[in-house]
Design a protein around this motif. Structure first.
Motif, short mmCIF file in Angstrom:
data_model
loop_
_atom_site.label_atom_id
_atom_site.label_comp_id
_atom_site.label_asym_id
_atom_site.label_seq_id
_atom_site.Cartn_x
_atom_site.Cartn_y
_atom_site.Cartn_z
N SER B 102 0.82 -1.21 0.00
CA SER B 102 0.00 0.00 0.00
C SER B 102 0.86 1.26 0.00
N CYS B 103 2.15 1.10 0.23
CA CYS B 103 3.03 2.27 0.29
C CYS B 103 4.41 1.80 -0.13
N PRO B 104 4.69 1.80 -1.45
CA PRO B 104 5.92 1.18 -1.96
C PRO B 104 7.18 1.77 -1.32
N GLN B 105 8.03 0.90 -0.82
CA GLN B 105 9.28 1.32 -0.19
C GLN B 105 10.11 0.07 0.10
N PRO B 106 11.41 0.27 0.33
CA PRO B 106 12.25 -0.90 0.61
C PRO B 106 11.98 -1.51 2.00
N VAL B 107 12.30 -2.79 2.11
CA VAL B 107 12.24 -3.48 3.40
C VAL B 107 13.65 -3.94 3.74
N TRP B 108 14.11 -3.58 4.95
CA TRP B 108 15.47 -3.95 5.37
C TRP B 108 15.44 -4.75 6.65
N ALA B 109 16.42 -5.63 6.80
CA ALA B 109 16.61 -6.30 8.09
C ALA B 109 17.91 -5.77 8.68
N VAL B 110 17.94 -5.60 10.00
CA VAL B 110 19.12 -5.09 10.69
C VAL B 110 19.54 -6.10 11.75
N LEU B 111 20.74 -6.63 11.59
CA LEU B 111 21.24 -7.64 12.52
C LEU B 111 22.35 -7.04 13.38
N VAL B 112 22.31 -7.29 14.66
CA VAL B 112 23.34 -6.80 15.57
C VAL B 112 23.84 -7.97 16.40
N GLY B 113 25.16 -8.19 16.43
CA GLY B 113 25.69 -9.29 17.23
C GLY B 113 27.14 -9.56 16.90
N HIS B 114 27.58 -10.75 17.25
CA HIS B 114 28.95 -11.12 16.96
C HIS B 114 28.97 -12.50 16.31
N GLY B 115 29.68 -12.60 15.19
CA GLY B 115 29.75 -13.86 14.47
C GLY B 115 28.41 -14.23 13.85
N CYS B 116 27.74 -13.26 13.25
CA CYS B 116 26.38 -13.51 12.79
C CYS B 116 26.24 -13.43 11.27
N HIS B 117 27.35 -13.57 10.55
CA HIS B 117 27.24 -13.45 9.10
C HIS B 117 26.50 -14.62 8.46
#
Lengths: 264, 400
Positions: B102-117
């Motif tokens: 209903s409102c075109p825009q990007p969706v992002w995920a944000v990961l925070v941590g250590h050794g999380c690739h």
């Protein structure tokens, strides 16, 4: 150690009803009570005071009637009680509530430790503690089950997460929210009630706060706005079964079998 | 400053009584023949609606102070559980992908941590346009101040319109701290989300203890923060190829210092988790005794289901709080929920809305659960269950 405990008076019953015809809230006739989660926060503060000395102050924001909840804190053993009471605080969301409380803490402080309950029974959001910590720019830990002094202005705390428990060292001043069922809260004592009778609850209004800009508080200071409240929509029944119990059991069996929820 | 003004001349004795009676907070009273509003007022404006013009809201909120066109994108905070992404995260991404229709825009995920690739690369398969990662030894273990510094750094870089966080123990600590840093709104435990064309997030959740729904907006502030519990929304589908890149971001300076030091991390023994259960047999006050409980247990065993309960059963001490379904308990999303002797308060219903098939057995045809269930069985569970169990345990069907 000077400790401040944020408390809240909540409705005696959470059973608020709404009229499905008019969408109007039905009034809850029950009297307010002290938020049950706050009892663990108070007990955490009292037992720490017993170990290291110092004071315990109770603080709330609310209507004049909230004085009763603060008196209860005094009867349990609080040294001081503060009520933030002003119509200009009305309609506050989490942000505006946290602003008023953190301003009240600044005004009444300094304190070494702020303790909040895990959540309230009427809001159920468990957000105000961490927002206060941010606005005061001090460290915080949520769902703390154990706390002890660690020397040189520091505290050891055990904070409960979903799959682990973190043992952390925090520098004071800091804020913790108390996990529930971590201690046995004391009851208000009659002796303390008698002794506390001359201790009036101190009243603070918006004009007493360090930041008196009224646009920061209440409905105007709120980032969120309730656009509408409405009764929840009830799904229509898809099937209603009545009849002799034996037939109902047979029908259920056939249904479960049909849906492959059980095996023949 | 918005406030309520009472036009005393427009009041009639009947209206006075109506207004006093309808205020949910008991803030309206009559003093010296005048109607007054006390400090209990929470500006819910019920009296304005019902006041026939006698109560007026004066002094509206200031006009929009934020340029909404500068805030685009939906950010999903990707909490880690051990070395993997918490299962609430694909659910949040699923909802975010839906909102952007209903409102075109990007969706992002944000990961925070250590050794999380590894976790980040796996997460990229769930449809986010990019997965951003803050990976540093200092982020090993949850420190609210360091994690807030990272999420805030992301917000300053990307200017998302909305930030979605799982309503986990970690999320309930991180989301408010970050929302307060931006002096913006946060709505907890949303059960429904929609987005308007101007990127206003419509947040719907049970309010005032759970018997009423509130529609909440953050009209003049960005980003709009909300938390959502696990198992409320449907998971995004996993795609065979990543939908977007994994992008590493440097540790922001603000995350270098903290007033908290993690000394030790202990495993928390794993407990029953009804929120993950595929099948649930839930009991309420209508299950009066040990015999009833035993019947429920047998049914749960026969169906390979978890046993759960409503709030009164926890209050009476019959059940562990971890087995409670509802606003003050767990949210569940099983494919089958059998509710035995449960009245179905909104409090309870808030925790079971996601169940695919709800079967209620109750003697009271007027109980709210009978309107919520897909199959409402009006009968005596003490009669029905033994007969049903006998049929299941015998394992043969004779279709009537």
């Amino acid at each position: 150690m000077d400790i401040l405990v944020c408390i809240k008076q909540v409705p005696g019953s959470t059973n608020v009803q709404v009229d499905p015809e008019t969408g109007v809230l039905k009034r809850d006739s029950q009297k307010g009570k002290l938020n049950p989660y706050d009892l663990f926060a108070l007990e955490l503060a009292f037992s720490l005071r017993e170990r290291v000395g110092g004071t315990v102050t109770a603080l709330t924001m609310g209507p004049a009637q909230a004085e009763r909840a603060l008196l209860e804190c005094l009867y349990m053993g609080a040294d001081r009680a503060l009520l933030l009471c002003d119509r200009r605080f009305a309609g506050a969301d989490v942000l505006a509530t946290s602003r008023a409380l953190s301003a009240g803490i600044r005004r009444a402080g300094p304190f070494d430790l702020i303790v909040c309950g895990k959540q309230t029974t009427d809001g159920d959001t468990a957000q105000v503690g961490a927002e206060i910590a941010e606005l005061l720019d001090i460290p915080h830990a949520c769902n703390v089950r154990e706390i002890s002094p660690a020397g040189s202005g520091q505290l050891m705390a055990e904070t409960v997460l979903e799959r682990e428990i973190l043992c952390v060292r925090m520098s004071m001043p800091c804020l913790v929210t108390a996990e529930k069922d971590i201690n046995t809260p004391r009851l208000p004592s009659f002796v303390r009630k008698m002794a506390a009778s001359d201790k009036a609850v101190e009243l603070l209004t918006l004009d007493d706060l360090p930041d008196r800009d009224e646009r920061l508080y209440g409905l105007t200071g709120s980032a969120t706005q309730v656009e509408r409240i409405f009764p929840p929509d009830n799904e229509t029944v898809q099937e209603h079964w009545a009849g002799p119990n034996a037939e109902l059991a047979e029908k259920l069996y056939a249904f479960l079998l049909d849906a492959t929820l059980i095996e023949r | 400053m918005p406030h309520l003004v009472i036009h005393q001349k427009k009041l009639t004795p009947a209206l006075v009584q109506t207004l006093i009676g309808l205020c949910p907070f008991g803030a309206i009273s009559e003093q010296n023949g005048q109607l007054v509003i006390g400090s209990g007022c929470r500006l819910c404006r019920q009296c304005v609606k019902a006041g026939e013009g006698a109560v007026e809201l004066c002094g509206d909120a200031p006009a929009a102070a934020v340029d909404k066109s500068l805030w685009r994108g939906i950010a999903v905070f990707a909490e880690l559980r051990g070395s993997e992404v918490h299962p609430v995260v694909p659910e949040l991404i699923g909802k975010a992908l839906e909102l952007r229709e209903s409102c075109p825009q990007p969706v992002w995920a944000v990961l925070v941590g250590h050794g999380c690739h590894d976790a980040a690369r796996e997460l990229a398969h769930y449809g986010a346009d990019a997965v951003y990662v803050y990976d540093d030894p200092l982020l090993d273990g949850f420190d609210p101040q360091r994690y807030t510094a990272c999420l805030s750094d992301f917000i300053v870089r990307q200017h998302p319109a909305a930030v979605m966080v799982g309503a986990t123990m970690l999320g309930r600590s991180l989301a408010p701290r970050t929302a307060a840093r931006f002096r913006t709104g946060l709505t907890a435990d949303c059960t429904r989300l929609e987005m308007r064309e101007n990127s206003d997030l419509v947040q719907i959740r049970p309010a005032f203890g759970g018997n009423i729904m509130a529609r909440i907006l953050t009209p003049h502030a960005r980003p709009q923060f909300c938390t959502v519990r696990y198992r409320v929304f449907d998971r995004a589908a996993r795609r065979s190829t990543p939908a977007g890149p994994v992008i590493s971001l440097p540790l922001p300076g603000a995350a270098l210092s903290s007033g908290t030091e993690i000394i030790k991390r202990l495993d928390r023994p794993q407990e029953v988790d009804i929120s993950e259960a595929e099948r649930i047999v839930a009991v309420g006050r209508g299950v009066r005794d040990q015999r009833g409980l035993e019947l429920a247990r047998r049914l749960a065993r026969a169906l390979d289901a978890q046993l759960a309960c409503s709030r009164p059963m926890v209050e009476s001490g019959a059940f562990d709080p971890r087995r409670q379904i509802g606003l003050s308990g767990r949210t569940v999303k099983p494919s089958l929920l059998i509710a035995l002797g449960i009245s179905g308060s909104v409090q309870f219903a808030a925790g079971m809305g996601g169940a695919e098939c709800i079967i209620a057995i109750n003697q009271d045809a007027a109980a709210p659960i009978m309107r919520l269930a897909h199959i409402a069985v009006e009968g005596d569970l003490y009669q029905i269950l033994p007969a049903l169990l006998e049929r299941i345990e015998k394992g043969e069907a004779t279709h009537a």
